[in-house]
Design an enzyme around this catalytic site. Structure first.
Site, PDB file in Angstrom:
ATOM      1  N   GLU A  28      -6.108   6.914  -0.995  1.00  0.00           N
ATOM      2  CA  GLU A  28      -6.021   5.765  -0.098  1.00  0.00           C
ATOM      3  C   GLU A  28      -6.741   4.556  -0.690  1.00  0.00           C
ATOM      4  O   GLU A  28      -6.253   3.427  -0.602  1.00  0.00           O
ATOM      5  CB  GLU A  28      -6.599   6.117   1.277  1.00  0.00           C
ATOM      6  CG  GLU A  28      -5.802   7.148   2.045  1.00  0.00           C
ATOM      7  CD  GLU A  28      -4.361   6.733   2.290  1.00  0.00           C
ATOM      8  OE1 GLU A  28      -4.094   5.505   2.407  1.00  0.00           O
ATOM      9  OE2 GLU A  28      -3.495   7.615   2.362  1.00  0.00           O
ATOM     10  N   HIS A  49       1.856   4.365  -3.117  1.00  0.00           N
ATOM     11  CA  HIS A  49       1.839   5.828  -3.018  1.00  0.00           C
ATOM     12  C   HIS A  49       3.085   6.421  -3.691  1.00  0.00           C
ATOM     13  O   HIS A  49       3.009   7.450  -4.366  1.00  0.00           O
ATOM     14  CB  HIS A  49       1.818   6.264  -1.554  1.00  0.00           C
ATOM     15  CG  HIS A  49       0.491   6.121  -0.883  1.00  0.00           C
ATOM     16  ND1 HIS A  49      -0.687   6.518  -1.459  1.00  0.00           N
ATOM     17  CD2 HIS A  49       0.154   5.631   0.357  1.00  0.00           C
ATOM     18  CE1 HIS A  49      -1.696   6.281  -0.633  1.00  0.00           C
ATOM     19  NE2 HIS A  49      -1.203   5.751   0.470  1.00  0.00           N
ATOM     20  N   HIS A  90       0.837  -1.202   0.000  1.00  0.00           N
ATOM     21  CA  HIS A  90       0.000   0.000   0.000  1.00  0.00           C
ATOM     22  C   HIS A  90       0.874   1.256   0.000  1.00  0.00           C
ATOM     23  O   HIS A  90       0.658   2.183  -0.794  1.00  0.00           O
ATOM     24  CB  HIS A  90      -0.916  -0.031   1.226  1.00  0.00           C
ATOM     25  CG  HIS A  90      -1.690   1.228   1.455  1.00  0.00           C
ATOM     26  ND1 HIS A  90      -3.022   1.352   1.159  1.00  0.00           N
ATOM     27  CD2 HIS A  90      -1.321   2.434   1.985  1.00  0.00           C
ATOM     28  CE1 HIS A  90      -3.437   2.573   1.466  1.00  0.00           C
ATOM     29  NE2 HIS A  90      -2.424   3.239   1.976  1.00  0.00           N
ATOM     30  N   GLU A  91       1.875   1.291   0.888  1.00  0.00           N
ATOM     31  CA  GLU A  91       2.734   2.468   0.980  1.00  0.00           C
ATOM     32  C   GLU A  91       3.606   2.640  -0.264  1.00  0.00           C
ATOM     33  O   GLU A  91       3.813   3.762  -0.742  1.00  0.00           O
ATOM     34  CB  GLU A  91       3.611   2.379   2.237  1.00  0.00           C
ATOM     35  CG  GLU A  91       2.838   2.425   3.548  1.00  0.00           C
ATOM     36  CD  GLU A  91       1.954   3.648   3.677  1.00  0.00           C
ATOM     37  OE1 GLU A  91       2.355   4.723   3.181  1.00  0.00           O
ATOM     38  OE2 GLU A  91       0.864   3.534   4.255  1.00  0.00           O
TER      39      GLU A  91
END
Length: 313
Positions: free
Chosen positions: A217, A146, A142-143
């Site tokens: 997100e 980004h 997930h990070e």
């Protein structure tokens, strides 16, 4: 290009980032022009705001690391953490970011940096203690998404205008409060207008950034779920982290809340009510539902937390 094909691209995210930057750019130009007219010193305004922008953009990773007590860790100290990041970066075909750890009990993670070649991914010791390997992989994916989508850089740039406007409001307020008696009416009127313009700019930038942050997100959840092929692990991490944060005293979360836009899940301590419209993240239920749909597409087992809601509906 190859990096974007590995981490599923999101055209809607790209459009939203471009639109947000365009609107904030217009707001930024108008804001600077208004300050120049009001303060009658274009050189002072341009130099100060330009210097602060460069400082925030180039040193955003160091600022965030310092504020969250993060430190860079080598492979020898956290071999399993490095191994997960190495594996994900190889799958995504992206440069490996600097790996850092924050000695905080609050379970969370964040990514920062101006581009994929100058990025940092930081996890807290509280997160490492609580998550299983598959869950940690989902959070790190997930990070990393980004960073790959470059939305962490966009959020850094976008937040700059709000920070400047907020600082000007505070400076003008305290300057007027403690030095108002020594100023004439014209000066007082100029300060009042500066405060008003700055407050309006802050409010508009605040809403634009929150709208982009909530969508990014969801985009990161989707990208991570498809990259790892295990949306249920990411959903399990979301449920576990959100539940554990809710049990941490609010006073212990206050320092972290300033960086909510960068976190895996916000340090709010509870599911928001009316304030969800101003939240940096979508509601937990919405994120779990989205992961549940991806899980169904991939033919994976049901995502924790979705079956109960479907039964209730």
């Amino acid at each position: 290009m190859q990096m974007q094909s590995r981490f599923r691209s999101d055209r809607r995210l790209t459009v939203r980032m471009g639109l947000t930057l365009f609107l904030l750019g217009l707001l930024y130009v108008g804001f600077v022009a208004a300050l120049i007219v009001l303060l009658k010193s274009w050189l002072l305004v341009v130099v100060l705001i330009g210097a602060m922008f460069v400082a925030q953009f180039w040193f955003s990773d160091r600022i965030a690391m310092f504020a969250m007590r993060g430190r860079v860790v080598e492979r020898e100290e956290f071999p399993e953490l490095h191994a997960v990041v190495d594996r994900l970066c190889a799958i995504a075909d992206m440069p490996k970011p600097v790996v850092a750890v924050s000695d905080m009990d609050m379970p969370n993670a964040f990514a920062t940096g101006r581009n994929p070649d100058h990025a940092v991914v930081c996890v807290t010791t509280g997160l490492l203690r609580r998550l299983e390997p598959a869950e940690l992989e989902g959070v790190l994916a997930h990070e990393l998404s980004h960073v790959a989508h470059k939305d962490v850089a966009v959020i850094t740039i976008a937040s700059f205008l709000g920070v400047i406007a907020g600082l000007i409001v505070r400076f003008a307020f305290y300057s007027q409060l403690f030095g108002g008696g020594r100023r004439d009416q014209n000066t007082a009127a100029v300060f009042a207008v500066v405060i008003g313009v700055s407050a309006a700019v802050y409010a508009i930038s605040f809403l634009l950034i929150r709208a982009l942050s909530r969508y990014r997100e969801l985009a990161a959840d989707r990208a991570a779920a498809h990259l790892t092929g295990r949306p249920s692990a990411l959903a399990s991490a979301l449920t576990k982290v959100s539940g554990d944060i809710a049990r941490i005293p609010t006073k212990d979360l206050r320092t972290a809340q300033a960086f909510n836009a960068f976190y895996f899940t916000p340090a709010t301590g509870k599911e928001p009510g009316i304030e969800r419209f101003f939240s940096t993240h979508p509601p937990l239920r919405q994120r779990l539902d989205e992961l549940g749909r991806i899980s169904a597409e991939l033919g994976e087992a049901a995502v924790p937390g979705t079956a109960r809601r479907e039964t209730a509906d």
